[in-house]
Design a protein around this motif. Structure first.
Motif, PDB file in Angstrom:
ATOM      1  N   PHE A 126      -8.633  -3.602 -10.600  1.00 17.69           N
ATOM      2  CA  PHE A 126      -7.759  -2.446 -10.426  1.00 17.69           C
ATOM      3  C   PHE A 126      -6.285  -2.817 -10.591  1.00 17.69           C
ATOM      4  O   PHE A 126      -5.521  -2.112 -11.253  1.00 17.69           O
ATOM      5  CB  PHE A 126      -7.994  -1.793  -9.060  1.00 17.69           C
ATOM      6  CG  PHE A 126      -9.189  -0.887  -9.052  1.00 17.69           C
ATOM      7  CD1 PHE A 126      -9.097   0.395  -9.559  1.00 17.69           C
ATOM      8  CD2 PHE A 126     -10.417  -1.330  -8.577  1.00 17.69           C
ATOM      9  CE1 PHE A 126     -10.202   1.230  -9.582  1.00 17.69           C
ATOM     10  CE2 PHE A 126     -11.529  -0.509  -8.595  1.00 17.69           C
ATOM     11  CZ  PHE A 126     -11.429   0.771  -9.093  1.00 17.69           C
ATOM     12  N   THR A 165       1.062   3.918  -3.005  1.00 14.45           N
ATOM     13  CA  THR A 165       0.494   5.243  -2.754  1.00 14.45           C
ATOM     14  C   THR A 165       1.554   6.319  -2.971  1.00 14.45           C
ATOM     15  O   THR A 165       1.258   7.401  -3.496  1.00 14.45           O
ATOM     16  CB  THR A 165      -0.048   5.332  -1.318  1.00 14.45           C
ATOM     17  OG1 THR A 165      -0.859   4.187  -1.078  1.00 14.45           O
ATOM     18  CG2 THR A 165      -0.890   6.572  -1.124  1.00 14.45           C
ATOM     19  N   ALA A 218      -5.653  -1.826  -1.585  1.00 16.16           N
ATOM     20  CA  ALA A 218      -6.495  -1.396  -0.455  1.00 16.16           C
ATOM     21  C   ALA A 218      -7.739  -2.277  -0.376  1.00 16.16           C
ATOM     22  O   ALA A 218      -8.153  -2.687   0.717  1.00 16.16           O
ATOM     23  CB  ALA A 218      -6.877   0.078  -0.624  1.00 16.16           C
ATOM     24  N   LEU A 219      -8.321  -2.623  -1.527  1.00 17.48           N
ATOM     25  CA  LEU A 219      -9.503  -3.487  -1.531  1.00 17.48           C
ATOM     26  C   LEU A 219      -9.176  -4.867  -0.960  1.00 17.48           C
ATOM     27  O   LEU A 219      -9.976  -5.453  -0.230  1.00 17.48           O
ATOM     28  CB  LEU A 219     -10.057  -3.625  -2.951  1.00 17.48           C
ATOM     29  CG  LEU A 219     -10.727  -2.390  -3.555  1.00 17.48           C
ATOM     30  CD1 LEU A 219     -11.248  -2.700  -4.958  1.00 17.48           C
ATOM     31  CD2 LEU A 219     -11.868  -1.906  -2.679  1.00 17.48           C
ATOM     32  N   ALA A 247     -10.687  -5.727  -6.741  1.00 21.82           N
ATOM     33  CA  ALA A 247      -9.242  -5.610  -6.529  1.00 21.82           C
ATOM     34  C   ALA A 247      -8.490  -6.148  -7.740  1.00 21.82           C
ATOM     35  O   ALA A 247      -7.533  -5.531  -8.221  1.00 21.82           O
ATOM     36  CB  ALA A 247      -8.835  -6.364  -5.270  1.00 21.82           C
ATOM     37  N   LEU A 306       0.819  -1.212   0.000  1.00 19.97           N
ATOM     38  CA  LEU A 306       0.000   0.000   0.000  1.00 19.97           C
ATOM     39  C   LEU A 306       0.852   1.261   0.000  1.00 19.97           C
ATOM     40  O   LEU A 306       0.628   2.181  -0.776  1.00 19.97           O
ATOM     41  CB  LEU A 306      -0.904   0.004   1.237  1.00 19.97           C
ATOM     42  CG  LEU A 306      -2.345  -0.386   1.009  1.00 19.97           C
ATOM     43  CD1 LEU A 306      -3.131  -0.249   2.299  1.00 19.97           C
ATOM     44  CD2 LEU A 306      -2.965   0.466  -0.079  1.00 19.97           C
ATOM     45  N   GLY A 359      -1.795   4.556  -8.758  1.00 28.32           N
ATOM     46  CA  GLY A 359      -3.073   4.794  -8.093  1.00 28.32           C
ATOM     47  C   GLY A 359      -4.004   3.597  -8.233  1.00 28.32           C
ATOM     48  O   GLY A 359      -4.635   3.166  -7.266  1.00 28.32           O
ATOM     49  N   LEU A 360      -4.074   3.033  -9.448  1.00 28.18           N
ATOM     50  CA  LEU A 360      -4.937   1.873  -9.676  1.00 28.18           C
ATOM     51  C   LEU A 360      -4.496   0.711  -8.800  1.00 28.18           C
ATOM     52  O   LEU A 360      -5.316   0.044  -8.159  1.00 28.18           O
ATOM     53  CB  LEU A 360      -4.882   1.465 -11.151  1.00 28.18           C
ATOM     54  CG  LEU A 360      -5.579   2.398 -12.146  1.00 28.18           C
ATOM     55  CD1 LEU A 360      -5.152   2.076 -13.571  1.00 28.18           C
ATOM     56  CD2 LEU A 360      -7.092   2.263 -12.001  1.00 28.18           C
ATOM     57  N   ALA A 374      -2.627   0.822  -6.066  1.00 26.44           N
ATOM     58  CA  ALA A 374      -2.818   1.137  -4.642  1.00 26.44           C
ATOM     59  C   ALA A 374      -4.264   0.884  -4.238  1.00 26.44           C
ATOM     60  O   ALA A 374      -4.537   0.292  -3.185  1.00 26.44           O
ATOM     61  CB  ALA A 374      -2.433   2.596  -4.370  1.00 26.44           C
ATOM     62  N   PHE A 375      -5.205   1.298  -5.104  1.00 24.06           N
ATOM     63  CA  PHE A 375      -6.612   1.102  -4.759  1.00 24.06           C
ATOM     64  C   PHE A 375      -6.949  -0.394  -4.735  1.00 24.06           C
ATOM     65  O   PHE A 375      -7.672  -0.864  -3.849  1.00 24.06           O
ATOM     66  CB  PHE A 375      -7.501   1.848  -5.755  1.00 24.06           C
ATOM     67  CG  PHE A 375      -8.928   1.943  -5.314  1.00 24.06           C
ATOM     68  CD1 PHE A 375      -9.281   2.800  -4.280  1.00 24.06           C
ATOM     69  CD2 PHE A 375      -9.909   1.163  -5.902  1.00 24.06           C
ATOM     70  CE1 PHE A 375     -10.594   2.876  -3.857  1.00 24.06           C
ATOM     71  CE2 PHE A 375     -11.231   1.240  -5.476  1.00 24.06           C
ATOM     72  CZ  PHE A 375     -11.569   2.098  -4.446  1.00 24.06           C
TER      73      PHE A 375
END
Lengths: 239, 244
Positions: free
Chosen positions: A214, A162, A186-187, A211, A158, A179-180, A182-183
């Motif tokens: 992304f 980020t 995160a999921l 996830a 993460l 960004g994709l 990282a998101f």
């Protein structure tokens, strides 16, 4: 077809496409590890679909070994992508956490416990996602293990991902890629943590498959960026 | 800062009463859709005005003087200062001059034999801005025009400066109002009142010590810039090799 099935089939198609576009590069020996992880991902997602799962599991003896294949594939995917992503974002510390002694120990324990729980579970007949056996304690733990290791690796990634997103000096396309991813990570973390309190309904599909979307789109953005960089020639910094 | 479409229409009717918008575009070599879009938006880019002025043999400086915000330009044309001229010599040319002087091929006060590169060079805008800066140019310019200081820095780093800012900077620094337009490439040196060979003359009068220290400063900032670029390239490569 239910919403969950639509999501799963779409994500499966996406994974197959993203793996296929990397075939020429993989044949030339370029970045085979990411290609391999995308192939494994397509395999794992494909096996979450009943028709494919039942067919493949029949070939493997009809005792749900296909499900174990999914788990072990996921571990391999996260180990490979974890190391690659950590290096890509220049985080040696994260690489060590994933591929160093601690990370390998975590992976080994996860694999051993997963296989052990699979062996002690009573799974006489093919059942996609082991849904027929959800009342067995060993099967529940087995499913938990399948979320913990990905959650662990995603949590490690993460911060570097980020960082790539927030780096104002980086190329916009690489910030999008970061960004994709990282998101997506995160999921994975949210899914691993939220599942501790029990089933999440449709989110049991949305979180992990979201996830995957992304992270794989992020990987493909990086792939596009590399292709574009090869089209243009190296700039002479002193010209 | 662009000019208003209304004032542009009045001006073009004066310089070319018979010409249609299509004629203007054809003569000036600009795309019809570009000018049409600018007219619809109500703002015509300065570069469009300059291109049309050239096409109809109107001196661009005189043309600019017809528009609000630029009316003082024709009267504000002066000879460029030595600092401005030297700022428009590329890093490489400075180094070539040092080598040539060390080998006796060039000398102080002698006509320059070196062929120096045309304007603008890679760091023209930033070098000019630093050369005319009396002390607090950035702050004053930001305060007077309302541009955010970080946006001004970003423009300078990218080697750009909008016409309005370039003229306003020259007003603040009390240098020729066309200098900024020359270094941004909007005007050619001769259009902006920079005499042929003026850079070479300033350069040939430069004492050795000044030349060396100038080259050192240029190399210093170039080195930092290239280091940043290399750092960025390495990070790009890490992403390409591991994820791409």
């Amino acid at each position: 077809m239910s919403a969950a099935e639509v999501i799963k089939w779409s994500v499966f198609g996406l994974c197959v496409i993203f793996a296929l576009i990397r075939v020429p590069d993989a044949l030339r020996g370029r970045n085979r590890s990411v290609f391999l992880s995308l192939v494994l991902l397509a395999l794992a997602v494909g096996l979450s679909l009943p028709p494919l799962y039942l067919a493949v599991d029949q070939l493997l003896g009809g005792v749900n070994i296909a499900n174990l294949v999914i788990r072990l594939s996921l571990y391999a995917i996260f180990a490979i992508l974890g190391v690659r992503t950590a290096i890509a974002f220049g985080s040696q510390r994260t690489r060590r956490i994933i591929a160093g002694p601690i990370g390998l120990a975590v992976l080994a324990i996860t694999v051993l416990v997963t296989v052990a729980l699979f062996v002690v579970s009573d799974l006489p007949e093919s059942s996609t996602g082991l849904r027929a056996y959800g009342d067995q304690q060993a099967v529940q733990w087995y499913a938990d293990m399948g979320r913990y290791y990905p959650g662990y690796v995603a949590a490690c990634l993460l911060s570097p991902a980020t960082g790539g997103l927030l780096d104002g000096a980086a190329r916009p396309i690489h910030r999008i890629c970061s960004g994709l991813m990282a998101f997506g990570f995160a999921l994975v973390v949210v899914f691993a943590v939220a599942s501790i309190w029990g089933p999440l309904g449709l989110f049991d599909v949305i979180l992990p498959f979201g996830a995957i979307v992304f992270v794989t789109v992020g990987l493909t953005v990086a792939w596009i960026s590399r292709r574009r960089s090869e089209a243009g020639s190296q700039r002479n910094l002193l010209a | 800062m662009a000019v208003t479409a209304k004032s542009f229409q009045l001006w073009r009717c004066r310089i070319a009463p018979q010409a249609t918008v299509s004629d203007l575009c054809r003569e000036a070599g600009i795309k019809r859709s570009t000018l049409a879009q600018q007219l619809v938006r109500g703002k015509v880019a300065v570069v469009t005005v300059v291109a049309i002025a050239r096409a109809y043999a109107v001196p661009p400086v005189k043309a600019l003087g017809e528009f609000d915000g630029y009316r003082d330009i024709p009267r504000g044309v002066a000879l460029p200062t030595d600092a401005e001229l030297i700022s428009q010599v590329s890093d490489t040319d400075l180094l070539r001059l040092i080598v040539a002087r060390s080998e006796g091929r060039e000398g102080i006060g002698r006509d320059l034999r070196l062929e120096i590169a045309h304007l603008p060079h890679r760091h023209s805008v930033r070098a000019w801005f630093d050369a005319i800066d009396p002390g607090e140019l950035r702050q004053t310019l930001a305060a007077r025009t309302g541009i955010a200081p970080q946006n001004l820095s970003a423009q300078l780093s990218a080697g750009r400066l909008t016409t309005g800012l370039a003229v306003e900077a020259a007003r603040i620094a009390r240098v020729s109002l066309t200098s900024g337009l020359v270094v941004t490439g909007l005007l050619t040196p001769s259009e902006g009142g920079w005499a042929e060979g003026s850079r070479a003359r300033s350069l040939s009068n430069l004492p050795d010590s000044v030349l060396l220290l100038l080259a050192r400063d240029r190399l210093d900032s170039l080195g930092k810039q290239v280091r940043r670029q290399e750092h960025g390239n390495n990070r790009d490569r890490a992403i390409w090799e591991n994820l791409g």
